[in-house]
Design a protein around this motif. Structure first.
Motif, PDB file in Angstrom:
ATOM      1  N   VAL A 166       0.836  -1.202   0.000  1.00 34.23           N
ATOM      2  CA  VAL A 166       0.000   0.000   0.000  1.00 34.23           C
ATOM      3  C   VAL A 166       0.874   1.255   0.000  1.00 34.23           C
ATOM      4  O   VAL A 166       0.549   2.244  -0.657  1.00 34.23           O
ATOM      5  N   THR A 167       2.021   1.213   0.672  1.00 38.12           N
ATOM      6  CA  THR A 167       2.948   2.344   0.632  1.00 38.12           C
ATOM      7  C   THR A 167       3.453   2.562  -0.798  1.00 38.12           C
ATOM      8  O   THR A 167       3.586   3.711  -1.238  1.00 38.12           O
ATOM      9  N   SER A 168       3.701   1.493  -1.539  1.00 40.36           N
ATOM     10  CA  SER A 168       4.079   1.637  -2.952  1.00 40.36           C
ATOM     11  C   SER A 168       2.962   2.291  -3.751  1.00 40.36           C
ATOM     12  O   SER A 168       3.208   3.116  -4.628  1.00 40.36           O
ATOM     13  N   VAL A 169       1.721   1.943  -3.441  1.00 40.56           N
ATOM     14  CA  VAL A 169       0.581   2.522  -4.157  1.00 40.56           C
ATOM     15  C   VAL A 169       0.489   4.034  -3.912  1.00 40.56           C
ATOM     16  O   VAL A 169       0.066   4.778  -4.784  1.00 40.56           O
ATOM     17  N   THR A 170       0.935   4.516  -2.729  1.00 38.40           N
ATOM     18  CA  THR A 170       0.928   5.968  -2.499  1.00 38.40           C
ATOM     19  C   THR A 170       1.795   6.682  -3.529  1.00 38.40           C
ATOM     20  O   THR A 170       1.458   7.759  -3.991  1.00 38.40           O
ATOM     21  N   GLY A 171       2.902   6.054  -3.897  1.00 44.45           N
ATOM     22  CA  GLY A 171       3.769   6.629  -4.936  1.00 44.45           C
ATOM     23  C   GLY A 171       3.126   6.594  -6.308  1.00 44.45           C
ATOM     24  O   GLY A 171       3.317   7.503  -7.120  1.00 44.45           O
ATOM     25  N   VAL A 172       2.343   5.562  -6.583  1.00 43.30           N
ATOM     26  CA  VAL A 172       1.634   5.459  -7.864  1.00 43.30           C
ATOM     27  C   VAL A 172       0.623   6.598  -8.001  1.00 43.30           C
ATOM     28  O   VAL A 172       0.522   7.231  -9.054  1.00 43.30           O
ATOM     29  N   VAL A 173      -0.096   6.883  -6.925  1.00 47.84           N
ATOM     30  CA  VAL A 173      -1.079   7.978  -6.955  1.00 47.84           C
ATOM     31  C   VAL A 173      -0.372   9.305  -7.202  1.00 47.84           C
ATOM     32  O   VAL A 173      -0.821  10.128  -7.994  1.00 47.84           O
ATOM     33  N   ARG A 174       0.770   9.521  -6.544  1.00 47.19           N
ATOM     34  CA  ARG A 174       1.558  10.736  -6.780  1.00 47.19           C
ATOM     35  C   ARG A 174       1.950  10.844  -8.257  1.00 47.19           C
ATOM     36  O   ARG A 174       1.782  11.890  -8.884  1.00 47.19           O
TER      37      ARG A 174
ATOM     38  N   ARG B  21      10.873  10.596  -6.830  1.00 50.26           N
ATOM     39  CA  ARG B  21      11.674   9.460  -6.423  1.00 50.26           C
ATOM     40  C   ARG B  21      10.868   8.182  -6.586  1.00 50.26           C
ATOM     41  O   ARG B  21       9.658   8.205  -6.573  1.00 50.26           O
ATOM     42  N   ILE B  22      11.582   7.079  -6.680  1.00 49.99           N
ATOM     43  CA  ILE B  22      10.909   5.788  -6.708  1.00 49.99           C
ATOM     44  C   ILE B  22      10.707   5.392  -5.252  1.00 49.99           C
ATOM     45  O   ILE B  22      11.542   4.740  -4.646  1.00 49.99           O
ATOM     46  N   CYS B  23       9.601   5.876  -4.683  1.00 48.42           N
ATOM     47  CA  CYS B  23       9.328   5.649  -3.275  1.00 48.42           C
ATOM     48  C   CYS B  23       7.870   5.965  -2.988  1.00 48.42           C
ATOM     49  O   CYS B  23       7.163   6.497  -3.831  1.00 48.42           O
ATOM     50  N   GLY B  24       7.446   5.630  -1.788  1.00 49.34           N
ATOM     51  CA  GLY B  24       6.097   5.964  -1.356  1.00 49.34           C
ATOM     52  C   GLY B  24       5.947   7.460  -1.167  1.00 49.34           C
ATOM     53  O   GLY B  24       6.902   8.229  -1.306  1.00 49.34           O
ATOM     54  N   ASP B  25       4.733   7.887  -0.839  1.00 48.52           N
ATOM     55  CA  ASP B  25       4.432   9.321  -0.736  1.00 48.52           C
ATOM     56  C   ASP B  25       3.479   9.542   0.429  1.00 48.52           C
ATOM     57  O   ASP B  25       2.269   9.555   0.259  1.00 48.52           O
TER      58      ASP B  25
END
Length: 184
Positions: free
Chosen positions: A41-49, A141-145
């Motif tokens: 889910v933390t990875s998905v925060t980066g996808v939304v960003r 960055r390739i990271c969560g958001d």
């Protein structure tokens, strides 16, 4: 992991990758579902960003995950209810042969990129990829958001209270995975 103060997208949000101005349009409404672990889910925060930085004004996005607190203060989230004009997309399982969510370790790509691929296919986008890290654009960055409120940013962190280190917030993950090492 990007941790942003509440109140808007990070500085350096560049808009769509072609640089073309977006015509006035009605934003497409999307609810993203992911029932997986906190790391996913933390990875998905980066996808939304990435979706909102690369396609500004094109989407209104809401999420359904087991970790709703992770999405508090996120400027890219718009509360939506299921309706005929709202697309509901399940991220986390490969519904498309090209997407690499469950093959990210074998393909050598980060989970964030795999989720971006899956969402791009589901939305019919030409491309959605994590932006390259550049010194001029430190928020890409390739990271969560994860976004913190002004109040949370004012709290004393544990390292500050114990060791008088006040500059950094520290988030710790309880381990990793041997099957998908590119997740972390």
């Amino acid at each position: 992991m990007d941790i942003q103060q509440d109140g808007g997208p990070p500085d350096g949000a560049t808009g769509d990758p072609s640089g073309a101005e977006q015509a006035e349009q009605v934003a497409r409404k999307v609810i993203l579902h992911n029932g997986q672990s906190l790391g996913d889910v933390t990875s998905v925060t980066g996808v939304v960003r990435e979706l909102h930085q690369q396609y500004p004004g094109c989407f209104q996005t809401d999420v359904r995950t087991p970790f709703p607190d992770l999405w508090q203060h996120n400027p890219y989230i718009t509360p939506l209810q299921p309706a005929p004009d709202v697309d509901e997309i399940h991220l986390g399982c490969d519904h498309h042969e090209v997407a690499s969510v469950h093959k990210s370790n074998q393909h050598g790509i980060h989970m964030l990129e795999a989720y971006c691929q899956s969402l791009a296919i589901a939305l019919g986008l030409t491309e959605l990829r994590p932006q390259v890290v550049e010194k001029q654009q430190p928020d890409n960055r390739i990271c969560g958001d994860i976004h913190l409120s002004k109040e949370e940013l004012g709290w004393m962190s544990l390292p500050h209270s114990r060791f008088n280190v006040s500059r950094y917030w520290v988030l710790c993950l309880g381990g990793g995975k041997k099957d998908c090492t590119t997740k972390w």
